[in-house]
Design a protein around this motif. Structure first.
Motif, short mmCIF file in Angstrom:
data_model
loop_
_atom_site.label_atom_id
_atom_site.label_comp_id
_atom_site.label_asym_id
_atom_site.label_seq_id
_atom_site.Cartn_x
_atom_site.Cartn_y
_atom_site.Cartn_z
N LYS A 338 0.83 -1.20 0.00
CA LYS A 338 0.00 0.00 0.00
C LYS A 338 0.87 1.25 0.00
CE LYS A 338 -3.95 2.10 2.38
NZ LYS A 338 -4.92 1.95 3.50
N ARG A 339 1.89 1.26 0.85
CA ARG A 339 2.80 2.41 0.90
C ARG A 339 3.61 2.51 -0.39
NH1 ARG A 339 3.77 0.22 6.13
NH2 ARG A 339 5.72 -0.66 5.36
N ASP A 340 4.08 1.35 -0.87
CA ASP A 340 4.93 1.33 -2.05
C ASP A 340 4.19 1.80 -3.30
OD1 ASP A 340 7.60 0.31 -3.22
OD2 ASP A 340 6.09 -0.63 -4.49
N LEU A 341 2.98 1.31 -3.50
CA LEU A 341 2.21 1.69 -4.68
C LEU A 341 1.81 3.16 -4.62
CD1 LEU A 341 -0.02 -1.50 -5.09
CD2 LEU A 341 2.01 -0.86 -6.41
N LYS A 342 1.57 3.66 -3.41
CA LYS A 342 1.25 5.08 -3.27
C LYS A 342 2.43 5.94 -3.69
CE LYS A 342 -0.48 8.45 0.10
NZ LYS A 342 -0.89 8.65 1.52
N ARG A 343 3.65 5.54 -3.26
CA ARG A 343 4.85 6.27 -3.66
C ARG A 343 5.06 6.18 -5.17
NH1 ARG A 343 7.20 4.11 1.23
NH2 ARG A 343 8.01 2.36 0.00
N GLU A 349 4.57 6.45 -11.83
CA GLU A 349 4.49 5.08 -12.34
C GLU A 349 3.03 4.63 -12.33
OE1 GLU A 349 7.36 2.27 -10.72
OE2 GLU A 349 8.38 3.94 -9.76
N SER A 350 2.66 3.82 -13.30
CA SER A 350 1.28 3.33 -13.36
C SER A 350 1.25 1.97 -14.02
CB SER A 350 0.40 4.31 -14.13
OG SER A 350 0.85 4.43 -15.47
N ILE A 351 0.19 1.22 -13.70
CA ILE A 351 -0.04 -0.10 -14.28
C ILE A 351 -1.18 0.01 -15.27
CG2 ILE A 351 -0.71 -2.47 -13.81
CD1 ILE A 351 2.01 -1.93 -12.75
N ALA A 352 -0.95 -0.52 -16.48
CA ALA A 352 -2.01 -0.49 -17.50
C ALA A 352 -3.12 -1.46 -17.13
CB ALA A 352 -1.42 -0.85 -18.86
#
Length: 352
Positions: A338-343, A349-352
């Motif tokens: 959760k912290r990592d994806l928020k950063r 950065e984004s996931i298609a």
């Protein structure tokens, strides 16, 4: 390591186990998507190795061999027909003695011996490829029988290996060492590091391909003839992975790996991820037991066990994409993600 461009969609089914019970596993139900990189996570002692290596590995091996086993530690196991083979890449040694090394394990030493046998000097003397093998009499050092060392038995301690005084650890006799290719003897070639051998054999595509694979898994610093007893568990595992990559890719293989990033620098972890992605993109399925956050964030699918270790573990807390796992409040892996994806989102950065 940046997030992948996309999470690979699961449209080929999954390996499913229902009611797995062994050691501290408490009747867990698990799904491992075909054609993706799955990471099995959880705190130490949560049941990761038990699930993958003690439950899944023997059961899948017997099914692929067409065998019927009784008393299995689960209620039901489903293996899609698209999986034709399973390869376990573990951290066990390449061989029990120093005679085994990266060159012999990957098979590249056979090609190197053939090159030496084809030199004008070798042909003039009647030397065949067998002459350049340290496992056969005729060209190896007779004193140490091609080992390059002498084993000294210690009655109350582990045996000690010391360099052979006759060949000075070079494994071959003087006449064999006198034959050279590119200015190097067979012993000097075995002493080359992988990255140096990549340049040295640039005119030999098959050998260069093996060297490139060893480089790709972060082993460019290993010597070709480095004894298996001098390799760490992680290094041995990556040599095995490179050897498997060198085989013809069938696109229907399940690979099981146990913490392959142990001791790796982040750059080497990135190289390893690229190699695993190549396996998946070729149609294979990869399942990895891991603690490494870089590997976890780049997975297509996560199976997270816990919440604790020992009797406090053995349950599936959540399974799904890293984004799904990040929403699980009871998961330590989820809290990290959760912290990592928020950063990552803040960094663009984004996931298609």
């Amino acid at each position: 390591i940046a997030l992948p461009q996309r999470r690979r969609a699961n449209d080929r089914g999954a390996i499913e186990v229902v009611g797995a019970r062994l050691h501290n596993l408490k009747g867990v139900d698990v799904s491992l998507p075909i054609g993706g990189l799955t990471v099995v996570t959880g705190v130490s002692g949560s049941g990761k190795s038990t699930l993958v290596m003690d439950v899944l590995e023997p059961a899948l091996r017997s099914r692929l061999a067409g065998e019927v086993r009784g008393g299995e530690p689960f209620t039901r196991l489903t293996l899609p027909k698209s999986i034709h083979e399973m390869i376990v890449v573990d951290q066990s040694p390449l061989g029990p003695t120093p005679a085994s090394n990266p060159a012999t394990y990957t098979g590249v030493f056979d090609r190197i011996r053939a090159i030496f046998a084809s030199t004008p000097e070798a042909r003039m003397k009647g030397f065949t490829a067998k002459r350049f093998s340290f496992n056969q009499a005729g060209g190896r050092c007779a004193a140490c029988e091609g080992k390059g060392f002498v084993q000294i038995e210690m009655h109350f301690l582990s045996d000690v290996y010391v360099p052979c005084e006759v060949c000075d650890g070079k494994r071959f006799d003087r006449e064999t060492l006198a034959v050279t290719y590119g200015g190097k003897s067979i012993a000097e070639v075995l002493d080359l590091e992988v990255d140096a051998a990549l340049d040295f054999f640039q005119n030999h595509r098959a050998i260069q391909r093996t060297m490139q694979l060893l480089h790709d898994v972060g082993l460019g610093y290993l010597r070709l003839g480095q004894p298996a007893t001098q390799l760490s568990g992680g290094e041995a595992q990556r040599v095995k992975l490179a050897a498997e990559l060198g085989k013809a890719e069938q696109g229907s293989t399940l690979y099981l790996l146990d913490e392959p990033t142990t001791g790796l620098h982040v750059d080497d972890t990135a190289r390893l991820l690229e190699v695993l992605d190549r396996l998946v993109d070729a149609g294979n399925t990869v399942v990895v037991i891991e603690h490494n956050p870089e590997m976890i964030r780049c997975a297509d699918w996560i199976v997270d066990l816990g919440p604790g270790g020992g009797e406090e573990g053995g349950r599936v807390l959540v399974q799904g994409s890293p984004e799904v796992v990040a929403s699980c409040a009871t998961s330590e892996t989820g809290r990290f993600l959760k912290r990592d994806l928020k950063r990552a989102r803040k960094a663009g950065e984004s996931i298609a």
